[in-house]
Design an enzyme around this catalytic site. Structure first.
Site, PDB file in Angstrom:
ATOM      1  N   SER A 111       0.845  -1.190   0.000  1.00 17.72           N
ATOM      2  CA  SER A 111       0.000   0.000   0.000  1.00 17.72           C
ATOM      3  C   SER A 111       0.884   1.246   0.000  1.00 17.72           C
ATOM      4  O   SER A 111       1.735   1.404  -0.874  1.00 17.72           O
ATOM      5  CB  SER A 111      -0.968  -0.037   1.196  1.00 17.72           C
ATOM      6  OG  SER A 111      -1.980   0.931   1.058  1.00 17.72           O
ATOM      7  N   GLU A 206      -1.559  -3.389  -8.108  1.00 16.04           N
ATOM      8  CA  GLU A 206      -2.852  -3.688  -7.494  1.00 16.04           C
ATOM      9  C   GLU A 206      -3.450  -2.382  -7.015  1.00 16.04           C
ATOM     10  O   GLU A 206      -2.785  -1.336  -7.039  1.00 16.04           O
ATOM     11  CB  GLU A 206      -2.673  -4.689  -6.346  1.00 16.04           C
ATOM     12  CG  GLU A 206      -1.619  -4.314  -5.309  1.00 16.04           C
ATOM     13  CD  GLU A 206      -2.143  -3.465  -4.170  1.00 16.04           C
ATOM     14  OE1 GLU A 206      -3.381  -3.391  -3.989  1.00 16.04           O
ATOM     15  OE2 GLU A 206      -1.328  -2.852  -3.452  1.00 16.04           O
ATOM     16  N   HIS A 276      -4.517  -5.643  -1.539  1.00 15.26           N
ATOM     17  CA  HIS A 276      -5.416  -5.351  -0.428  1.00 15.26           C
ATOM     18  C   HIS A 276      -6.505  -6.432  -0.324  1.00 15.26           C
ATOM     19  O   HIS A 276      -7.701  -6.145  -0.336  1.00 15.26           O
ATOM     20  CB  HIS A 276      -6.065  -3.985  -0.624  1.00 15.26           C
ATOM     21  CG  HIS A 276      -5.144  -2.820  -0.490  1.00 15.26           C
ATOM     22  ND1 HIS A 276      -4.217  -2.487  -1.450  1.00 15.26           N
ATOM     23  CD2 HIS A 276      -5.022  -1.894   0.491  1.00 15.26           C
ATOM     24  CE1 HIS A 276      -3.562  -1.401  -1.078  1.00 15.26           C
ATOM     25  NE2 HIS A 276      -4.020  -1.024   0.098  1.00 15.26           N
TER      26      HIS A 276
END
Length: 303
Positions: A111, A206, A276
């Site tokens: 992230s 992602e 995630h």
């Protein structure tokens, strides 16, 4: 600058825990540190881990001081990030990458941590690990334990992940360093000293909570800046919460990819279980890999 493989983790190792972005949730981080202790490791909290400054885990000086202190500790074998959120880009310019190269250690997270992992590659050529955060490892459903510890330990040999046939968007085979992370963070690094060099790479990306038109826009930014033209392959991870609010007024991912990848020939797969998502697999950023849709595999080299 030659690539650096971080030292493998073995029970008894000290592992620093830092929050360079958003503030932690203490109960979740405590569960994660208890998990590490149960496996025989010794987690070491950053001095300012529990601080909060609005949407940040302390002010910029406090978060940077914490991170650099952990980097400079020669007895730490890894820095495992407590959570993502936002904030790494505010401090990346002050990170002591020279010390990180002197005292290499595994950097584990994803992230917002994409910023630091990309910078560690560009500034120190240090491989890192796109894997679960400390706030997640106390819950076994949140990550794939086998891939995590295979990546972090001294397990001999490489690792291979099966690619379902339904995930193949474009066939082929390609070799190169695996680079990438969260798409929005990768795009934010374009034009900075910290963006990963994508020419000849296998790009993994992602995303979370972004509508298809926003993913379209970010891929367009990569295309218009020339970052997609010379890839050797693309792996799209799980896109969590990225469905269109109005599907009838949206484009499917396959059509978005076809537009932005027109004129290229490298293999493309989607829905790889990393990012995630629950059960996320751990991927080594900077490691040489081979993406081959002929035998439906992603093969990761031992170093």
């Amino acid at each position: 600058m030659s690539p650096i493989v971080p030292p493998p983790l073995v029970p008894g190792d000290r592992i620093g825990v830092a929050a360079p972005g958003g503030p932690i949730r203490r109960e979740m981080v405590d569960r994660g540190m208890a998990y590490l202790q149960a496996r025989g490791f010794r987690p070491v909290e950053g001095r300012n881990l529990g601080l909060r400054h609005a949407y940040l885990a302390g002010d910029d000086h406090e978060r940077l001081d914490d991170l650099n202190g952990l980097i400079a500790d020669p007895d730490l074998r890894a820095i495992w990030f407590a959570r993502g959120g936002y904030g790494s880009a505010r401090i990346v310019q002050g990170v002591d990458f020279a010390a990180l190269r002197r005292y290499p250690k595994a950097l584990i997270g994803y992230s917002d941590i994409t910023v630091l992992q990309s910078a560690a590659w560009t500034e120190a050529r240090l491989q890192s690990f796109h894997g679960p955060l400390v706030s997640e490892i106390g819950d076994p459903a949140r990550f794939d334990e086998a891939s995590l510890w295979h990546a972090l330990s001294a397990t001999p040999g490489g690792q291979s992940h099966a690619i379902p046939a339904a995930s193949v968007v474009r066939s082929g085979a390609g070799d190169g360093p695996l680079l990438g992370g969260c798409l929005s963070l990768l795009v934010s690094l374009i034009g900075t000293p910290y963006e990963p060099p994508l020419e000849g790479a296998i790009l993994f990306w992602e995303e979370v909570n972004e509508e298809p038109y926003r993913i379209d826009r970010m891929l367009g930014h990569l295309r218009l800046s020339g970052r997609l033209a010379r890839l050797r392959g693309m792996i799209v991870g799980r896109l969590v919460g990225c469905d269109a609010e109005d599907p009838a007024a949206s484009l499917p991912l396959a059509e978005i990819l076809a537009m932005h990848l027109a004129g290229t020939e490298f293999p493309v797969v989607v829905d790889f279980p990393a990012g995630h998502c629950a059960g996320k697999k751990t991927l080594p950023i900077g490691r040489a890999v081979r993406l081959d849709t002929n035998d439906l595999s992603l093969t990761i080299s031992a170093r």
